[in-house]
Design a protein around this motif. Sequence first.
Motif, PDB file in Angstrom:
ATOM      1  N   ILE A  78      -0.532 -19.282 -79.179  1.00 49.31           N
ATOM      2  CA  ILE A  78      -0.064 -20.585 -78.698  1.00 49.31           C
ATOM      3  C   ILE A  78       0.714 -21.306 -79.792  1.00 49.31           C
ATOM      4  CG2 ILE A  78      -0.776 -22.831 -77.802  1.00 49.31           C
ATOM      5  CD1 ILE A  78      -3.143 -21.477 -76.503  1.00 49.31           C
ATOM      6  N   PHE A  82       4.373 -22.634 -79.332  1.00 54.79           N
ATOM      7  CA  PHE A  82       4.675 -24.047 -79.614  1.00 54.79           C
ATOM      8  C   PHE A  82       5.863 -24.167 -80.564  1.00 54.79           C
ATOM      9  CE2 PHE A  82       4.087 -27.686 -82.480  1.00 54.79           C
ATOM     10  CZ  PHE A  82       4.063 -28.737 -81.581  1.00 54.79           C
ATOM     11  N   GLU A  85       9.115 -23.223 -78.664  1.00 58.40           N
ATOM     12  CA  GLU A  85       9.488 -24.036 -77.506  1.00 58.40           C
ATOM     13  C   GLU A  85      10.424 -25.179 -77.897  1.00 58.40           C
ATOM     14  OE1 GLU A  85      10.175 -24.841 -74.013  1.00 58.40           O
ATOM     15  OE2 GLU A  85       8.545 -23.379 -74.204  1.00 58.40           O
ATOM     16  N   LYS A  90       7.137 -29.104 -72.101  1.00 57.05           N
ATOM     17  CA  LYS A  90       6.374 -27.869 -72.289  1.00 57.05           C
ATOM     18  C   LYS A  90       5.710 -27.846 -73.658  1.00 57.05           C
ATOM     19  CE  LYS A  90       4.900 -23.757 -71.296  1.00 57.05           C
ATOM     20  NZ  LYS A  90       3.810 -23.549 -70.318  1.00 57.05           N
ATOM     21  N   LYS A  91       6.408 -28.344 -74.652  1.00 54.07           N
ATOM     22  CA  LYS A  91       5.873 -28.391 -76.012  1.00 54.07           C
ATOM     23  C   LYS A  91       4.632 -29.289 -76.063  1.00 54.07           C
ATOM     24  CE  LYS A  91       7.782 -28.546 -80.697  1.00 54.07           C
ATOM     25  NZ  LYS A  91       7.984 -27.105 -80.839  1.00 54.07           N
ATOM     26  N   GLU A  93       2.629 -29.953 -73.543  1.00 48.87           N
ATOM     27  CA  GLU A  93       1.562 -29.246 -72.826  1.00 48.87           C
ATOM     28  C   GLU A  93       0.899 -28.210 -73.723  1.00 48.87           C
ATOM     29  OE1 GLU A  93       1.200 -26.096 -69.109  1.00 48.87           O
ATOM     30  OE2 GLU A  93       2.861 -27.546 -69.128  1.00 48.87           O
ATOM     31  N   LEU A  94       1.704 -27.472 -74.469  1.00 45.86           N
ATOM     32  CA  LEU A  94       1.171 -26.467 -75.385  1.00 45.86           C
ATOM     33  C   LEU A  94       0.346 -27.116 -76.490  1.00 45.86           C
ATOM     34  CD1 LEU A  94       4.268 -24.103 -75.740  1.00 45.86           C
ATOM     35  CD2 LEU A  94       2.049 -23.480 -74.767  1.00 45.86           C
ATOM     36  N   THR A  97      -3.087 -27.994 -75.120  1.00 47.94           N
ATOM     37  CA  THR A  97      -3.845 -26.753 -74.936  1.00 47.94           C
ATOM     38  C   THR A  97      -4.343 -26.225 -76.270  1.00 47.94           C
ATOM     39  OG1 THR A  97      -2.529 -26.171 -72.990  1.00 47.94           O
ATOM     40  CG2 THR A  97      -3.745 -24.389 -74.053  1.00 47.94           C
TER      41      THR A  97
END
Length: 212
Positions: A78, A82, A85, A90-91, A93-94, A97
């Motif tokens: 991940i 990251f 990205e 999206k970055k 969200e990563l 996570t």
Amino acid sequence: MMDREETGGTNLTAVLTLVAVVVTGVWIWKRLAPDTQEYVIDQAVPLAAAGLLLIVLVLLAIRKIRRGRARRRERDRIIAAFQRETAQEKKLELSFTLAELNGYRLKGLEPVAAALKELWLATLKQAVGDKQHRVRGMAASHLGVLRDTSVVPPLLAALDDDHAYVRSCAALGLGRLRAVEAQKRLKTAMEEDWDQTVRSRAKEALERITQP
């Protein structure tokens, strides 16, 4: 995949095997001499129990090690995603996570700590509007993971946010930071905020800050 008949046959075989083992054990036990039975009860059984406990502890340790390795591999994957990205959403969200996978601890996130700080601070300041309060709140709570006291001022400012969710997350972030300088503001939030969740989070943060 086995069908129901195969599964039923397997279960029946297991039951019959267990019954056979028990019956055989009872049969053998009854034919042992009294001295042998006494020895088994006094010596062999405790040793076997201790051995079994040791085996269980070793298996648990191995399982924990394997899980830790798997988690580190996933974290590294991940982190790499990251760093590659480019899309901001999206970055973000990563990043959430990644923090969750890492148990909300800084250790292991050092290679991207600066990038995470920049992203979460920008989100806290720029994700304005009613529809973005959850993203703003998550950024506030996750900032506490970084153990960087330079994020205390924006988190204190977030304690005045219009949305209770953001205020509660800011309190959570300050608690994670153990920000001593935030005690007065957190005490005010605990006593005066109209939202129960905010008051509870502020209380939890104060307890975390003041605990040894």
